[in-house]
Motif scaffolding. Structure first.
Motif, PDB file in Angstrom:
ATOM      1  N   UNK A 160      -1.253   6.924   8.560  1.00  0.00           N
ATOM      2  CA  UNK A 160      -0.219   5.957   8.898  1.00  0.00           C
ATOM      3  C   UNK A 160       0.114   5.145   7.656  1.00  0.00           C
ATOM      4  N   UNK A 161       1.391   5.145   7.296  1.00  0.00           N
ATOM      5  CA  UNK A 161       1.762   4.406   6.097  1.00  0.00           C
ATOM      6  C   UNK A 161       2.256   3.027   6.488  1.00  0.00           C
ATOM      7  N   UNK A 196      -8.709   3.902   3.882  1.00  0.00           N
ATOM      8  CA  UNK A 196      -7.527   3.313   3.273  1.00  0.00           C
ATOM      9  C   UNK A 196      -7.252   3.967   1.925  1.00  0.00           C
ATOM     10  N   UNK A 197      -5.978   4.211   1.664  1.00  0.00           N
ATOM     11  CA  UNK A 197      -5.561   4.621   0.332  1.00  0.00           C
ATOM     12  C   UNK A 197      -4.466   3.670  -0.094  1.00  0.00           C
ATOM     13  N   UNK A 198      -4.573   3.142  -1.292  1.00  0.00           N
ATOM     14  CA  UNK A 198      -3.546   2.205  -1.756  1.00  0.00           C
ATOM     15  C   UNK A 198      -2.801   2.854  -2.908  1.00  0.00           C
ATOM     16  N   UNK A 247      -1.297   2.783   2.142  1.00  0.00           N
ATOM     17  CA  UNK A 247      -0.698   1.491   1.871  1.00  0.00           C
ATOM     18  C   UNK A 247       0.006   1.443   0.539  1.00  0.00           C
ATOM     19  N   UNK A 248       1.081   0.720   0.505  1.00  0.00           N
ATOM     20  CA  UNK A 248       1.744   0.537  -0.774  1.00  0.00           C
ATOM     21  C   UNK A 248       3.017  -0.248  -0.555  1.00  0.00           C
ATOM     22  N   UNK A 249       3.481  -0.938  -1.602  1.00  0.00           N
ATOM     23  CA  UNK A 249       4.736  -1.665  -1.451  1.00  0.00           C
ATOM     24  C   UNK A 249       5.894  -0.686  -1.279  1.00  0.00           C
ATOM     25  N   UNK A 291      -1.785  -5.014   8.970  1.00  0.00           N
ATOM     26  CA  UNK A 291      -1.468  -4.068   9.993  1.00  0.00           C
ATOM     27  C   UNK A 291      -2.473  -2.913  10.030  1.00  0.00           C
ATOM     28  N   UNK A 292      -2.792  -2.435   8.826  1.00  0.00           N
ATOM     29  CA  UNK A 292      -3.673  -1.285   8.666  1.00  0.00           C
ATOM     30  C   UNK A 292      -5.118  -1.682   8.980  1.00  0.00           C
TER      31      UNK A 292
END
Lengths: 302, 266
Positions: free
Chosen positions: A188-189, A203-205, A37-39, A195-196
């Protein structure tokens, strides 16, 4: 090391002088659905490109199934399927021809193409030119292409981008299916936490190239501590009283006092205590910081 | 080797519905039939010239060769080099291509080789159609003397030379098309190069052989010289411009590989 499908050790990557990925240590356990995850612009796609050896990583920083990627490029790629950014589809070919072409490249029998079309529900559109596909169909074809080689590890870069709610649910179910029934590891990014949250086990942020959080989805949930909001009259007296009674006050506004939530029983006891001491409690509300806000907090503070 | 073969098969599969592929077949067919039709409809005029069989063949194959070598071949090479690379630019498939478990060099080499094969097919068909239509003309116009001379050696040698002479241009255009996804830049540069090549090749500039675009023109000029030989099929294949073309091709092919590994990934 043996338990990780992907492991990066202090990975750094620059485009010229600009550091895109900083000291990134991903650990993606085998069999997990890892939400990355990330912007936008956080370095997700760059990381995925590094994992595919499209961008060359420094030596001994990236390991796929325990093997250093630069020295085992072909062997590693055989076990990986990917959908990077837009699905890479030849517009002048039909969906089926796109799959057959991939079969040719991978040395797989052509009839695998039909199987894949069925898997992603494109059998009816098999002989349609893929330029005429809707965005959702293209995305599904992209996933089918990534799955042709029956890879153990799937890298999906924003696979639900541009899909309608139905399409999103389909992709989500497909991912769960692949991980649970077919034992695949999926990275999955996304830039959407909601969504995730539904699919990921881990999870990785990431933000600005740094990994800010990594753990199971439950560990992430634990970060968002539940709180009890109390609406009460005589607010300053109530505060003094609660402090005196040994409660920790997290926040106070002119109408509400917020304390940590422990259990429903404790909430009841707190309510009784206030009422017995002459306060009027108009509402007790269990406030849970949702992951979306948590995500924003995590990415904002860093 | 397996990587190279697989990639090559895939190149054929991908582009079998594109114009670049069909042009390799249609161009020779159309041009040779036009020339043959000219010789058929204008047979009276040609017969009045009373050419000996060799000269008749020279007139006839020179007509196809002239148009073809000077203009169509360079432009076909320019267009095809563009098309082979554009298929990946347009669909944004470079990165997927290089994320396949195949040797990177093979993927690139297969693309280049595919372009070379298309030129080969195109020129081979030119030679074949010239030969076939020549004999067809003989059947249609029995007064012609096409059957009294066998032009196959001349045809083979000329088209082999043209083929080798086109490799230098191909390599330049291949790199330009790798670098830029749009049509105008490689086309524009190729166009200017071709015009320059035609001029320098025709005025007989001493260093024309250093410009790859002039190589086909130089080959054609040497064909004019061949007519004067006692045996017109005696001209050498490996002349200065052919060596230059091959050196260009080799060097640029290697440079192209470094470009593609750097560029495709961003």
């Amino acid at each position: 090391m043996g338990n990780y499908a992907i492991e990066t050790v202090g990975l750094n990557f620059n485009f010229g002088n600009q550091a895109i990925v900083k000291d990134l240590s991903l650990q993606v356990p085998k069999g997990s659905i890892y939400g990355f995850l990330g912007p936008n612009g956080a370095g997700k796609t760059t990381t995925i490109k590094i994992l595919l050896n499209l961008l060359k990583s420094p030596a001994d920083q990236v390991f796929i199934f325990g093997k250093e990627i630069n020295h085992n490029r072909i062997a590693t790629l055989k076990r990986v399927g990917a959908l990077v950014e837009q699905p890479a589809i030849y517009g002048h070919l039909t969906g089926k021809e796109n799959l057959i072409n991939r079969c040719l490249l991978l040395g797989i029998k052509r009839n695998k193409a039909d199987e894949m079309l069925a898997l992603v529900g494109l059998t009816e559109a098999a002989n349609k030119k893929s330029t005429k596909y809707s965005l959702g169909m293209k995305q599904r074809l992209g996933i089918a292409l990534a799955l042709v080689s029956d890879p153990e590890l799937l890298l999906l870069d924003e696979p639900t981008n541009g899909l309608d709610p139905n399409g999103i649910i389909e992709v989500r179910n497909l991912m769960i299916d692949l991980a649970t029934k077919h034992n695949k590891t999926i990275l999955v990014s996304s830039h959407l936490l909601a969504e995730i949250e539904r699919t990921a086990t881990h999870v990785g942020i990431i933000n600005k190239g740094r990994l800010l959080f990594q753990g199971t989805i439950n560990e992430l949930h634990l970060l968002s501590k539940p709180m009890l909001e109390i609406e009460v009259n005589k607010i300053s007296d109530a505060k003094a009283f609660l402090v005196q009674s040994g409660y920790e006050i997290l926040e106070i506004t002119d109408k509400k006092i917020t304390v940590p939530f422990t259990s429903p029983q404790d909430s009841g006891a707190l309510n009784t205590l206030l009422i017995q001491n002459g306060f009027t409690v108009s509402s007790l509300y269990l406030q849970k910081k949702d992951l979306e806000n948590l995500f924003l907090d995590i990415t904002k503070n860093n | 080797m397996r990587s190279l073969y697989i990639s090559l098969v895939s190149e054929f599969y991908k582009s079998r519905k594109t114009l670049a592929f069909w042009a390799a077949i249609i161009l020779p067919l159309v041009i040779c039939s036009l020339v043959a039709f000219g010789f058929y409809s204008g047979s009276d005029k040609v017969l009045n010239m009373h050419y000996p069989p060799i000269m008749l063949w020279f007139r006839y194959l020179g007509a196809a060769l002239g148009v073809m070598g000077v203009l169509i071949l360079p432009f076909y090479v320019i267009f095809m080099a563009f098309s082979v690379n554009n298929i990946e630019h347009k669909n944004d498939t470079w990165k997927t291509l290089f994320a396949q478990p195949l040797n990177k060099f093979s993927i690139y080499a297969a693309k280049y080789l595919y372009a070379v094969i298309l030129i080969f097919i195109c020129l081979f068909l030119f030679a074949a159609f010239t030969f076939i239509f020549g004999h067809l003309l003989q059947v249609l116009v029995p007064k012609y003397t096409f059957n009294q001379y066998d032009p196959s050696l001349i045809l083979i040698k000329f088209y082999t030379k043209l083929f080798l002479a086109s490799l230098g241009i191909l390599s330049i255009q291949f790199i330009l098309s790798l670098l830029w996804g749009d049509f105008l830049k490689p086309m524009g540069i190729g166009f200017i190069g071709t015009i320059m090549g035609i001029i320098t090749g025709n005025v007989g500039w001493k260093y024309a052989y250093l410009i790859p675009y002039s190589h086909p023109s130089l080959v054609l000029n040497s064909s004019a010289g061949a007519k004067k030989l006692s045996n017109p099929a005696d001209f050498p294949i490996f002349t200065q411009e052919i060596y230059t073309s091959l050196i260009y091709a080799l060097v640029l092919f290697i440079i192209g590989y470094f470009i593609v590994t750097k560029k495709s990934i961003k």
